[in-house]
Design a protein around this motif. Sequence first.
Motif, mmCIF file in Angstrom:
data_model
loop_
_atom_site.group_PDB
_atom_site.id
_atom_site.type_symbol
_atom_site.label_atom_id
_atom_site.label_comp_id
_atom_site.label_asym_id
_atom_site.label_seq_id
_atom_site.Cartn_x
_atom_site.Cartn_y
_atom_site.Cartn_z
ATOM 1 N N GLU A 68 -6.398 1.301 -6.894
ATOM 2 C CA GLU A 68 -7.366 0.901 -5.872
ATOM 3 C C GLU A 68 -8.773 1.093 -6.415
ATOM 4 O OE1 GLU A 68 -8.781 3.035 -1.978
ATOM 5 O OE2 GLU A 68 -6.940 1.930 -1.490
ATOM 6 N N ARG A 100 -13.057 -3.470 -1.190
ATOM 7 C CA ARG A 100 -11.933 -2.670 -1.696
ATOM 8 C C ARG A 100 -10.936 -3.612 -2.339
ATOM 9 N NH1 ARG A 100 -10.878 -0.247 2.531
ATOM 10 N NH2 ARG A 100 -11.760 1.807 2.095
ATOM 11 N N LYS A 101 -10.535 -3.285 -3.585
ATOM 12 C CA LYS A 101 -9.599 -4.131 -4.314
ATOM 13 C C LYS A 101 -8.395 -3.321 -4.748
ATOM 14 C CE LYS A 101 -13.253 -7.014 -6.356
ATOM 15 N NZ LYS A 101 -13.844 -7.480 -7.631
ATOM 16 N N LEU A 102 -7.219 -3.952 -4.661
ATOM 17 C CA LEU A 102 -6.021 -3.415 -5.297
ATOM 18 C C LEU A 102 -5.854 -4.179 -6.593
ATOM 19 C CD1 LEU A 102 -3.290 -2.859 -2.542
ATOM 20 C CD2 LEU A 102 -4.593 -1.157 -3.806
ATOM 21 N N GLY A 144 0.810 -1.215 0.000
ATOM 22 C CA GLY A 144 0.000 0.000 0.000
ATOM 23 C C GLY A 144 0.840 1.259 0.000
ATOM 24 N N HIS A 148 4.126 -3.648 -6.362
ATOM 25 C CA HIS A 148 3.884 -2.407 -5.615
ATOM 26 C C HIS A 148 5.106 -1.497 -5.653
ATOM 27 C CE1 HIS A 148 0.095 -3.848 -3.867
ATOM 28 N NE2 HIS A 148 0.692 -5.022 -3.723
#
Length: 908
Positions: free
Chosen positions: A670, A687-689, A564, A661
């Motif tokens: 996101e 919530r998805k990455l 993140g 990442h």
Amino acid sequence: MRRLPALPIDEAVPDLLKALAGGPNAVLVAPPGAGKTTRVPLALLDEAWLNGGKIIMLEPRRLAARSAAAHMASLLGEKTGETVGYRVRLDTKVSAATRIEVVTEGVLTRMLQSDPSLEGVGAILFDEFHERHLHGDLGLALCLQAQSLLREDLRLLVMSATLEAAPVARLLGDAPIIESEGRAFPVQTIYSDRQAGFGLGALWQGESIEDRTARAVLRVLPEHEGDVLVFLPGMREMRRVESQLRQQGIGRGMYGSIDVVLLHGSMPLEEQGQAVAPSPEGRRKIVLATSIAESSITVEGVRVVIDSGMMRVPRFSPRTGMTRLETVTVSVPSADQRRGRAGRVAPGVCYRLWTEQEQLMLAPRSTPELLEADLAPLALELAAWGVSAPSELAWLDEPPAGAYASACELLQQLGAFDRERRLTPLGRRMAALGAQPRLARMLLSAAAISPAAADTACELAALLSGRDPLRGERSADIALRLGALRALRRGGAAPDGASGGVDEAAARQALAEARQWQRALAQDGAGASPSASRAASPHGGGTSAAPTPRGEAASSPAAPTPRGEAASSPRGHDGSHSARGNNASPTREPSIGALLAFAYPDRVGQGRGDGRFLLAGGRGAVLTPAQPLSYASYIAGAEMEDGDGESRIVLAADIEENELHAYHSDHVVEELSVLWDRSAQAVRARRKLMFGALVLKEEQVTKPDPIKVTAALLDGIRTEGTAILSWNKQSSQLRDRIRVMRKYDPELPDLSEEALLASLEDWLAPHLTGIRSRDGLQKLNMMHVLEAMLSWNDKHRLDELMPTHMTVPSGSRIPIDYTNPEQPVLAVKLQELFGLQETPRIAKGRLPLTLHLLSPAQRPVQVTQDLANFWRNTYFEVKKELKVRYPKHYWPDDPFAAVPTSRVRPRP
């Protein structure tokens, strides 16, 4: 210049010189062997209009370029690099005295991009233009615009052996066409006999192309003298035919004086040169070649051609973004070119492994590469040239719009284009580097990380541009190939895990090309040193990781970083995301897969098990056979073959999720997903990455945006229908009353299923605050919801014209059923209507009610809209039956005068 032997082209040269003296452009058509490639440039050297300037001659193939330059230099009694030189990939021989430069197609493009006016150049010659390579068409389009805008004195000459000259002449402004009759020794053409199983028809009998070709070679060897040139589709078939010939004794025994050599475009130039060189005294050779030997190159000593009739061509699919190699039959011009190879030095013979009938079915012309290729390199070159659309240039065939749009989308993904398809600073550096756009992005991004990463990227770029250095290797892991290069450089053996031997020539070729890319990066200002790498970062900055020993960097995985953090990386000055955020700098070098992902972000794959992967581009891909990479969580695919369903992964490397990442945060997005879940009958927020189509991480959101929840709930209602709402008798009746009323007052809201679903946002959304599921919807007061859609006047008129109940003669208030808008129903016991003369009506008498006359048991005994007629004609028959079934009830003889009652009998 020494005295030259006469060649057929000599007769056409005076007309050519006259044409170019009188105008800027010309077209020269001369058959193979006429001498146009080596005589025409020399003939133009002393022309007044050239004024001491240079002649640039474009040759499609490196071997042909070097050979042509060497032959012209020998005719002048000089060495290559003096008056005549060449520029090809990995090799350049020019000097300050060079006036004729033979260059390959990509080199011409680079010259035009660096100097559009071509200062000091007097003429550009396009040799073998009939092959219609993409860079040839591009080069001609750019030269025509440069000539029009900057250099009216620049001469352009298009030369070809088999070309429809008229369209080219029109493109060049109705340029004159000069034709040379040429000279070729007679070539006997022998077609196959299908009955003998010797032609393409033999494929239907189960014979492979390799078996058929090997049998043809063995047949012609004792019948003819001289060398044999065999045309096959690709390296795979060439290797198999070579193996079969050796098994039949070629190179030993009675065939001991015969050599088998290969000629393929991916071979090192030295090996290609050996293949076309004359055979030593007393020896013959069999040259197994692809279409590279069709033109430009003369294979010395060839008297026999065996043509399989097949060739392998790349076909790009804009739908998948991938290229598939397809084996297709040759066109008529290609077949003629191949046949002509047998008559270059003496009379010869050509065996065509197809029938005369099949010859009639061949395509009359070859398809230009421009119409079937990946157009990303072309789109990048046009943007660097300053052209926003291909239509701004003159083309023989304009690039297909769909493929060009796909190319632009890829360049946006690589950071070369902005959203308006304008060239970014990174894109300009990619174009200047001269590599294929994907590889250029990888090279520049790696150079921004560290010198070690840049070196690895250079090696990868070289591997992806040439022949596989591992013979027969079935594993798709590109790390094995990289290990082979490094082992060869160190003088060691093949890497562990490699199943075949190392093709040293291919490996050395790759090492040489890697050094070329290192030099190119140094000229770009990247990769020469850590400080230079940072200054030249395509991402606009960032801290370079500490270098590891040269050449060993890619074996170490990147250190994990907090998930993140990388996603918040800043953008560089050119608009692209930083390769790593300030808080996500790995302490180790990027893996091979991390570097490949710079070039192929759409081919990052997420493992599904059993060697199957979902690619970031949305397609499926598979690794066959099973191998260590099959079980990787993530891979970066470098080479894939497009398929009807899943693509086949040819070359790839594994990559860790944390590297996505750390190095590729510009592709990590996101997404908040708020959707109706049919199985749960509720709104679910997650919530998805995402990395393209890949879900890197997914978690539930407990407090999603209420507006998005309402939108998802409305989608759910549209999916399920309005039946999911809490309709009771009252609300259902109100809805039906309004639907009937619309016939008399169209201004009332439309409450049909279709209209309600289409306007949910208007009438229902304001009442959905706090609701997320079917259970919540069931608690809605739909009566209040519908009434909110009506004004006070609407309600008053509705009550007046469409009452909810009707008071009948017995005094009962009976509800009216409006379910059928054409026939509202009043269901009432027959006895309660005694004394009523006419059918009740609503809507101020305009709409009669349909009476369902009920028995004491509430069962219909008659349905009518004409009560008076029922009393007069039907009642007495009904009365007889009812009196028998219900003897205690009141059944008068005169219904008009009888007392209505809701009881068994009226009160006394």
